[in-house]
Design a protein around this motif. Structure first.
Motif, PDB file in Angstrom:
ATOM      1  N   ARG A 124       0.818  -1.182  -0.053  1.00 17.16           N
ATOM      2  CA  ARG A 124      -0.017  -0.052  -0.145  1.00 17.16           C
ATOM      3  C   ARG A 124       1.017   1.213   0.063  1.00 17.16           C
ATOM      4  NH1 ARG A 124      -3.273  -1.504   3.572  1.00 17.16           N
ATOM      5  NH2 ARG A 124      -5.118  -1.761   2.130  1.00 17.16           N
ATOM      6  N   ARG A 125       1.846   1.329   0.828  1.00 13.48           N
ATOM      7  CA  ARG A 125       2.836   2.139   0.814  1.00 13.48           C
ATOM      8  C   ARG A 125       3.472   2.539  -0.469  1.00 13.48           C
ATOM      9  NH1 ARG A 125       3.874   0.186   5.845  1.00 13.48           N
ATOM     10  NH2 ARG A 125       5.742  -0.748   5.211  1.00 13.48           N
ATOM     11  N   ARG A 126       3.930   1.572  -1.113  1.00 14.49           N
ATOM     12  CA  ARG A 126       4.736   1.506  -2.176  1.00 14.49           C
ATOM     13  C   ARG A 126       3.818   2.084  -3.288  1.00 14.49           C
ATOM     14  NH1 ARG A 126       9.136  -3.110  -2.481  1.00 14.49           N
ATOM     15  NH2 ARG A 126       9.457  -2.410  -4.302  1.00 14.49           N
ATOM     16  N   VAL A 127       2.557   1.686  -3.472  1.00 15.26           N
ATOM     17  CA  VAL A 127       1.668   1.981  -4.545  1.00 15.26           C
ATOM     18  C   VAL A 127       1.262   3.352  -4.488  1.00 15.26           C
ATOM     19  CG1 VAL A 127      -0.779   1.594  -5.424  1.00 15.26           C
ATOM     20  CG2 VAL A 127       0.878  -0.306  -5.091  1.00 15.26           C
ATOM     21  N   GLU A 128       1.109   4.007  -3.028  1.00 15.78           N
ATOM     22  CA  GLU A 128       0.954   5.050  -3.070  1.00 15.78           C
ATOM     23  C   GLU A 128       1.941   6.144  -3.317  1.00 15.78           C
ATOM     24  OE1 GLU A 128      -0.478   5.306   1.169  1.00 15.78           O
ATOM     25  OE2 GLU A 128      -2.356   4.584   0.838  1.00 15.78           O
ATOM     26  N   GLY A 129       3.198   5.800  -3.140  1.00 15.09           N
ATOM     27  CA  GLY A 129       4.301   6.411  -3.380  1.00 15.09           C
ATOM     28  C   GLY A 129       4.617   6.671  -4.708  1.00 15.09           C
ATOM     29  N   ILE A 130       3.924   6.036  -5.680  1.00 12.44           N
ATOM     30  CA  ILE A 130       3.971   6.420  -7.270  1.00 12.44           C
ATOM     31  C   ILE A 130       2.766   6.888  -7.757  1.00 12.44           C
ATOM     32  CG2 ILE A 130       5.680   4.761  -7.706  1.00 12.44           C
ATOM     33  CD1 ILE A 130       3.423   2.860  -8.622  1.00 12.44           C
ATOM     34  N   GLY A 131       1.568   7.247  -6.779  1.00 13.76           N
ATOM     35  CA  GLY A 131       0.577   8.249  -6.976  1.00 13.76           C
ATOM     36  C   GLY A 131      -0.786   7.169  -7.313  1.00 13.76           C
ATOM     37  N   TYR A 132      -0.741   5.916  -6.785  1.00 18.33           N
ATOM     38  CA  TYR A 132      -2.133   5.213  -7.179  1.00 18.33           C
ATOM     39  C   TYR A 132      -2.419   4.679  -5.644  1.00 18.33           C
ATOM     40  CZ  TYR A 132      -1.040   4.673 -12.189  1.00 18.33           C
ATOM     41  OH  TYR A 132      -0.889   5.270 -13.316  1.00 18.33           O
ATOM     42  N   GLN A 133      -3.367   3.802  -5.843  1.00 18.70           N
ATOM     43  CA  GLN A 133      -4.307   3.661  -4.470  1.00 18.70           C
ATOM     44  C   GLN A 133      -4.864   2.230  -4.644  1.00 18.70           C
ATOM     45  OE1 GLN A 133      -7.922   5.790  -4.040  1.00 18.70           O
ATOM     46  NE2 GLN A 133      -8.129   5.206  -1.680  1.00 18.70           N
ATOM     47  N   ILE A 134      -4.551   1.388  -3.612  1.00 20.99           N
ATOM     48  CA  ILE A 134      -5.141   0.070  -3.405  1.00 20.99           C
ATOM     49  C   ILE A 134      -6.487   0.118  -3.173  1.00 20.99           C
ATOM     50  CG2 ILE A 134      -5.067  -1.931  -2.083  1.00 20.99           C
ATOM     51  CD1 ILE A 134      -2.022  -1.802  -2.295  1.00 20.99           C
ATOM     52  N   VAL A 135      -7.483  -0.288  -3.784  1.00 24.34           N
ATOM     53  CA  VAL A 135      -8.571  -0.239  -3.214  1.00 24.34           C
ATOM     54  C   VAL A 135      -9.224  -1.823  -2.809  1.00 24.34           C
ATOM     55  CG1 VAL A 135      -9.278   1.634  -4.781  1.00 24.34           C
ATOM     56  CG2 VAL A 135      -9.351  -0.779  -5.599  1.00 24.34           C
ATOM     57  N   VAL A 136     -10.226  -1.704  -1.682  1.00 30.56           N
ATOM     58  CA  VAL A 136     -10.889  -2.618  -1.562  1.00 30.56           C
ATOM     59  C   VAL A 136     -12.167  -3.158  -2.145  1.00 30.56           C
ATOM     60  CG1 VAL A 136     -12.363  -3.920   0.641  1.00 30.56           C
ATOM     61  CG2 VAL A 136     -10.203  -2.459   1.093  1.00 30.56           C
ATOM     62  N   ASP A 137     -11.913  -3.919  -3.334  1.00 35.42           N
ATOM     63  CA  ASP A 137     -13.173  -4.191  -4.162  1.00 35.42           C
ATOM     64  C   ASP A 137     -12.939  -5.493  -4.827  1.00 35.42           C
ATOM     65  OD1 ASP A 137     -14.511  -3.809  -6.758  1.00 35.42           O
ATOM     66  OD2 ASP A 137     -14.611  -1.628  -6.494  1.00 35.42           O
ATOM     67  N   ARG A 138     -14.010  -5.970  -5.390  1.00 36.51           N
ATOM     68  CA  ARG A 138     -13.815  -7.314  -6.200  1.00 36.51           C
ATOM     69  C   ARG A 138     -12.943  -7.144  -7.490  1.00 36.51           C
ATOM     70  NH1 ARG A 138     -17.949 -11.563  -6.623  1.00 36.51           N
ATOM     71  NH2 ARG A 138     -17.327 -11.293  -8.998  1.00 36.51           N
ATOM     72  N   GLY A 139     -12.931  -5.755  -8.038  1.00 37.72           N
ATOM     73  CA  GLY A 139     -12.096  -5.372  -9.071  1.00 37.72           C
ATOM     74  C   GLY A 139     -12.424  -6.339 -10.511  1.00 37.72           C
ATOM     75  N   ASP A 140     -13.941  -6.410 -10.716  1.00 36.31           N
ATOM     76  CA  ASP A 140     -14.235  -6.992 -11.842  1.00 36.31           C
ATOM     77  C   ASP A 140     -13.890  -6.296 -13.137  1.00 36.31           C
ATOM     78  OD1 ASP A 140     -15.865  -9.271 -10.720  1.00 36.31           O
ATOM     79  OD2 ASP A 140     -17.108  -7.656 -10.118  1.00 36.31           O
ATOM     80  N   CYS A 141     -13.617  -7.099 -14.187  1.00 33.78           N
ATOM     81  CA  CYS A 141     -12.998  -6.606 -15.546  1.00 33.78           C
ATOM     82  C   CYS A 141     -14.346  -5.857 -16.133  1.00 33.78           C
ATOM     83  CB  CYS A 141     -12.951  -7.458 -16.436  1.00 33.78           C
ATOM     84  SG  CYS A 141     -12.400  -7.176 -18.119  1.00 33.78           S
ATOM     85  N   LEU A 142     -14.024  -4.734 -16.740  1.00 41.40           N
ATOM     86  CA  LEU A 142     -15.085  -3.906 -17.539  1.00 41.40           C
ATOM     87  C   LEU A 142     -15.619  -4.426 -18.591  1.00 41.40           C
ATOM     88  CD1 LEU A 142     -13.528  -0.209 -16.842  1.00 41.40           C
ATOM     89  CD2 LEU A 142     -15.609  -1.381 -15.259  1.00 41.40           C
ATOM     90  N   GLU A 143     -16.668  -4.572 -18.959  1.00 43.49           N
ATOM     91  CA  GLU A 143     -17.224  -5.274 -20.099  1.00 43.49           C
ATOM     92  C   GLU A 143     -17.275  -4.132 -21.163  1.00 43.49           C
ATOM     93  OE1 GLU A 143     -17.825  -8.286 -20.357  1.00 43.49           O
ATOM     94  OE2 GLU A 143     -17.492  -8.949 -18.468  1.00 43.49           O
TER      95      GLU A 143
END
Length: 377
Positions: free
Chosen positions: A358-377
């Motif tokens: 989480r820290r490393r991802v935030e360090g490059i400007g992104y965000q880990i999300v709590v989500d199923r993360g389904d593919c967009l159709e």
């Protein structure tokens, strides 16, 4: 002096022309969602960082248009390292007598999923070698129990080639997704990496069955596997276009010392691997190409990429990836799931690993999300 200056001007002009031509090619790929084999070759041999960065920038833009700055997490549960197959590149191969084999119990697997849920994971990936001990009834029982406890969690299986009837049973039990790397879309290349009893045709049939049944389906391949060429990579892209999967996982080929490929080095035939153009760079370029061609794909920044480079997963995200897969397996067995040598995070607890990521991802400007993360159709 004049001639020398003229020569320098000519060289600089050629470099500017080449750079402009490459940008036009990248823009064309992004707009048309198509690529020729020649264009793929030209992109793969990019050595200049500024040219690569333009490709990565366009890939990030494509990912962000569809998924924003979100990075989805999947909790990986490696529940058995026993496998009936003898693939030439894999440390789990049945002929590897040096590997300390293990199986988690059904209760252990469900407990790992429970722990992942507490940490915020809304997708778990149950992965193993092709272990015949875990028959259809056992797999279905495990999936049903996880879904009964957590009805908002997505369950993914990655347990290899099965009969269509087995895939249908897993789906009926509540499995949402299935990951099965196709490894290569070229028959000769496939046969170079697998024993005679494994079928190129059957692997493709399994993937088409999974799509027809209704799974969110994932395929993928290693970059730099022995015998790979620009042509076989182009065939991979065309196969992905035909299959239309929801997820494609790619990572660099990393040898495992107790396999027939243990002394091989990762390389793509036709590309000179240098410090400025390594197999990590080729992997990042291919992530970007896939993102431009298939903007809605779920593309992981793989553990193999993180093993090959200390910032591999961050670089993968900056090249267009949008999934990471931390390990939920008990620490006591992680070093035994030895697909390749040097695997990272084998000693970290899951909570420790996810907080670090989480820290490393935030360090490059992104965000880990709590989500199923389904593919967009």
């Amino acid at each position: 002096m004049f001639c020398r200056g003229r020569l320098i001007f000519t060289v600089r002009k050629r470099k500017r022309d080449d750079s402009l031509e490459l940008k036009k090619t990248i823009q064309k790929i992004a707009e048309t969602k198509s690529i020729t084999e020649e264009e793929l070759a030209n992109i793969l041999i990019i050595a200049e960082k500024e040219k690569r960065e333009y490709l990565f920038q366009k890939a990030r833009e494509a990912a962000e248009r569809n998924y924003g700055k979100k990075i989805y997490i999947r909790g990986l549960i490696e529940f058995s390292n026993i496998c009936k197959n003898d693939c030439f590149y894999c440390g789990l191969r049945k002929s590897n007598n040096r590997l300390d084999r293990y199986r988690l119990t059904e209760a252990d697997i469900v407990s790992c999923a429970d722990y992942g849920y507490e940490l915020g994971f809304r997708t778990v990936v149950l992965q193993s070698g092709e272990d015949l001990f875990f028959d259809d009834d056992k797999i279905c029982r495990i999936v049903r129990e996880i879904k009964k406890r957590h009805d908002d969690i997505a369950v993914t299986l990655s347990i290899g080639e099965k009969k269509r009837e087995s895939y249908e049973a897993f789906y009926e039990a509540g499995t949402d997704r299935y990951l099965l790397r196709h490894e290569t879309a070229n028959r000769r290349h496939y046969e170079n990496m697998h024993p005679e009893n494994m079928s190129f045709v059957h692997r493709r049939k399994c993937l088409s069955d999974l799509k027809e049944i209704g799974y969110q389906t994932g395929c993928g391949f290693m970059v730099g596997s022995p015998g790979q060429s620009i042509h076989t990579l182009y065939e991979d892209i065309e196969f992905i276009r035909e299959l239309q999967p929801h997820m494609v996982g790619i990572g660099p080929f990393l040898p495992q010392r107790d396999t027939p490929f243990g002394e091989q080095t990762a390389r793509i035939e036709g590309i000179d691997s240098t410090e400025e153009n390594s197999i990590v760079d080729s992997t990042l370029i291919l992530i970007s190409v896939l993102r431009l061609l298939f903007p809605k794909l779920l593309i992981p920044a793989t553990t193999a990429l993180g093993t090959a480079h200390p910032m591999g997963r961050e670089l993968g995200i900056l090249a267009g990836a949008n999934v990471i897969m931390p390990n939920l397996s008990p620490v006591s067995v992680r070093e035994k799931y030895l697909l390749y040598d040097g695997k990272i995070c084998t000693g970290e607890e899951a909570a420790e690993c996810i907080n670090c990521l989480r820290r490393r991802v935030e360090g490059i400007g992104y965000q880990i999300v709590v989500d199923r993360g389904d593919c967009l159709e």
